[in-house]
Design a protein around this motif. Structure first.
Motif, PDB file in Angstrom:
ATOM      1  N   GLU A 166       0.838  -1.205   0.000  1.00 29.84           N
ATOM      2  CA  GLU A 166       0.000   0.000   0.000  1.00 29.84           C
ATOM      3  C   GLU A 166       0.878   1.263   0.000  1.00 29.84           C
ATOM      4  OE1 GLU A 166      -3.169   1.613   3.131  1.00 29.84           O
ATOM      5  OE2 GLU A 166      -3.159  -0.566   2.900  1.00 29.84           O
ATOM      6  N   THR A 184       2.638   1.661  -3.387  1.00 34.68           N
ATOM      7  CA  THR A 184       1.712   2.154  -4.413  1.00 34.68           C
ATOM      8  C   THR A 184       1.479   3.660  -4.254  1.00 34.68           C
ATOM      9  OG1 THR A 184       0.616   0.028  -4.613  1.00 34.68           O
ATOM     10  CG2 THR A 184      -0.679   1.946  -5.264  1.00 34.68           C
ATOM     11  N   ARG A 185       1.249   4.080  -2.997  1.00 30.50           N
ATOM     12  CA  ARG A 185       1.000   5.502  -2.735  1.00 30.50           C
ATOM     13  C   ARG A 185       2.218   6.337  -3.136  1.00 30.50           C
ATOM     14  NH1 ARG A 185      -0.786   4.694   2.203  1.00 30.50           N
ATOM     15  NH2 ARG A 185       1.209   5.146   3.200  1.00 30.50           N
ATOM     16  N   ARG A 226       2.590   6.486  -6.962  1.00 25.85           N
ATOM     17  CA  ARG A 226       1.550   7.393  -7.475  1.00 25.85           C
ATOM     18  C   ARG A 226       2.030   8.840  -7.402  1.00 25.85           C
ATOM     19  NH1 ARG A 226      -1.549  11.259  -5.586  1.00 25.85           N
ATOM     20  NH2 ARG A 226      -3.678  11.531  -6.335  1.00 25.85           N
ATOM     21  N   ALA A 239       0.367  -0.617  -9.746  1.00 24.55           N
ATOM     22  CA  ALA A 239      -0.850   0.012  -9.205  1.00 24.55           C
ATOM     23  C   ALA A 239      -0.586   1.507  -8.953  1.00 24.55           C
ATOM     24  CB  ALA A 239      -1.275  -0.678  -7.910  1.00 24.55           C
ATOM     25  N   GLY A 240       0.632   1.831  -8.490  1.00 25.31           N
ATOM     26  CA  GLY A 240       0.981   3.235  -8.248  1.00 25.31           C
ATOM     27  C   GLY A 240       1.048   4.033  -9.544  1.00 25.31           C
ATOM     28  N   ALA A 274      -0.624   3.324 -12.297  1.00 24.99           N
ATOM     29  CA  ALA A 274      -2.014   3.476 -12.766  1.00 24.99           C
ATOM     30  C   ALA A 274      -2.704   4.610 -12.015  1.00 24.99           C
ATOM     31  CB  ALA A 274      -2.768   2.161 -12.574  1.00 24.99           C
ATOM     32  N   GLN A 275      -2.563   4.638 -10.694  1.00 26.83           N
ATOM     33  CA  GLN A 275      -3.215   5.704  -9.910  1.00 26.83           C
ATOM     34  C   GLN A 275      -2.635   7.069 -10.261  1.00 26.83           C
ATOM     35  OE1 GLN A 275      -3.247   4.977  -5.670  1.00 26.83           O
ATOM     36  NE2 GLN A 275      -4.094   2.927  -5.919  1.00 26.83           N
ATOM     37  N   GLU A 291      -5.316   9.485 -11.787  1.00 22.66           N
ATOM     38  CA  GLU A 291      -5.748  10.539 -10.837  1.00 22.66           C
ATOM     39  C   GLU A 291      -5.020  11.849 -11.095  1.00 22.66           C
ATOM     40  OE1 GLU A 291      -5.351   8.876  -6.876  1.00 22.66           O
ATOM     41  OE2 GLU A 291      -6.462   7.091  -7.483  1.00 22.66           O
ATOM     42  N   ASN A 342      -4.135   3.278 -18.426  1.00 19.42           N
ATOM     43  CA  ASN A 342      -3.616   3.651 -17.099  1.00 19.42           C
ATOM     44  C   ASN A 342      -2.077   3.701 -17.084  1.00 19.42           C
ATOM     45  OD1 ASN A 342      -2.836   0.979 -17.033  1.00 19.42           O
ATOM     46  ND2 ASN A 342      -4.319   0.355 -15.475  1.00 19.42           N
TER      47      ASN A 342
END
Ligand code: LMR
Length: 280
Positions: free
Chosen positions: A7, A10-11, A14, A95-96, A98-99, A103, A122
């Motif tokens: 988590e 990923t953050r 991002r 995932a990071g 993509a975000q 975003e 993404n």
């Protein structure tokens, strides 16, 4: 062992995607401003002024510096005493990315299959380079790579007997062939030695070195200076419209190689040679 969660990775990725795309590294900013002062072509000088206005505008409003927000190249240095929890490191990085791209409203430029070419929407998959290092930290660098410059990548398996001048000749030839395509003023990354894939990776990694630094080894620093002087004498200039500023920096990284070979790779960064890093 120290736990680091997917988590958190990923953050972090991002945020780095957004940071790298919107805020040009200070050393590149300063090099562009300095070049504006020394550029001899009036058109070249005006273009460098426009580039400065552009990166300052992007920085102030957190907007992408370039419409080509690149393919996300992610360098990960993983301490051997780190335990990744909650999934796979590569999934956490993707995932990071993509975000960050979705975003952050960054243009998604990646297709999932190189021949059937459907946009993944993404910007994944990312290109992930993982290195194991000592300690209990995880370092992440996101370096978005635009393809106007990436398409100018050159690799040559030189003969080992050709000597250092032939390496400089190859660097200058690669930049000359690239012309205006990589959006000058460029940063020139060079990898010498290893195998073909190692030389290419070194050339990409070379783009991370601050542009105001020189090789610590005087032998390679001299080759960098010779290559830079010859590149800036080509007259390609800012955005290829002529001038004395074609490259801001040449960085050479080297590695041991086979007695029968001398791999040499050139990877070019555009005037938006970007990257952002964090240590967890
Ligand atoms: O993909 C783009 O926006 C263009 C590309 O960076 C290019 O320089 O051709």
């Amino acid at each position: 062992m120290r736990d680091i969660s997917c988590e958190e990775i990923t953050r972090t990725v991002r945020d780095l995607c957004i940071q790298a795309n919107c805020h040009l590294p200070v050393d590149v900013q300063e090099a562009i401003v300095k070049a504006e002062g020394s550029e001899r072509s009036p058109v070249g000088k005006a273009i460098l002024g426009d580039l400065e206005e552009n990166f300052r505008f992007a920085d102030a409003r957190e907007l992408p510096i370039c419409q080509d927000t690149g393919m996300a190249v992610v360098f990960v240095e993983l301490g051997q005493e780190v335990h990744i929890t909650g999934g796979l490191l590569s999934d956490a990085v993707n995932a990071g990315v993509a975000q960050g791209y979705v975003e952050g409203h960054l243009r998604c430029s990646v297709v999932g299959d190189p021949l059937r070419r459907v946009n993944t929407n993404n910007n994944t998959p990312a290109i992930i380079h993982l290195t194991l290092v000592e300690g209990d930290r995880l370092s992440i660098t996101v370096a978005p790579k635009g393809f106007g410059s990436e398409n100018m990548t050159a690799l040559r398996m030189l003969k080992p007997s050709v000597g250092p001048e032939a390496v400089v000749d190859f660097i200058v030839e690669a930049v000359s062939n690239a012309g205006s395509n990589p959006c000058p003023p460029i940063v020139v990354g060079v990898g010498v030695g290893g195998t073909s894939e190692m030389a290419t990776l070194l050339a990409k990694r070379a783009l991370l070195r601050p542009v105001d630094q020189h090789n610590e080894d005087p032998f390679y620093a001299d080759l960098e200076a010779k290559a830079l002087a010859r590149i800036n004498a080509l007259g390609i200039g800012p955005q290829g419209l002529g001038g004395t500023t074609t490259a801001l920096s040449v960085c050479i990284l080297h590695y041991g190689t086979h007695i029968a070979g001398l791999p040499c790779a050139v990877n070019i960064g555009c005037h938006v040679t970007r990257h952002a890093s964090a240590v967890l």
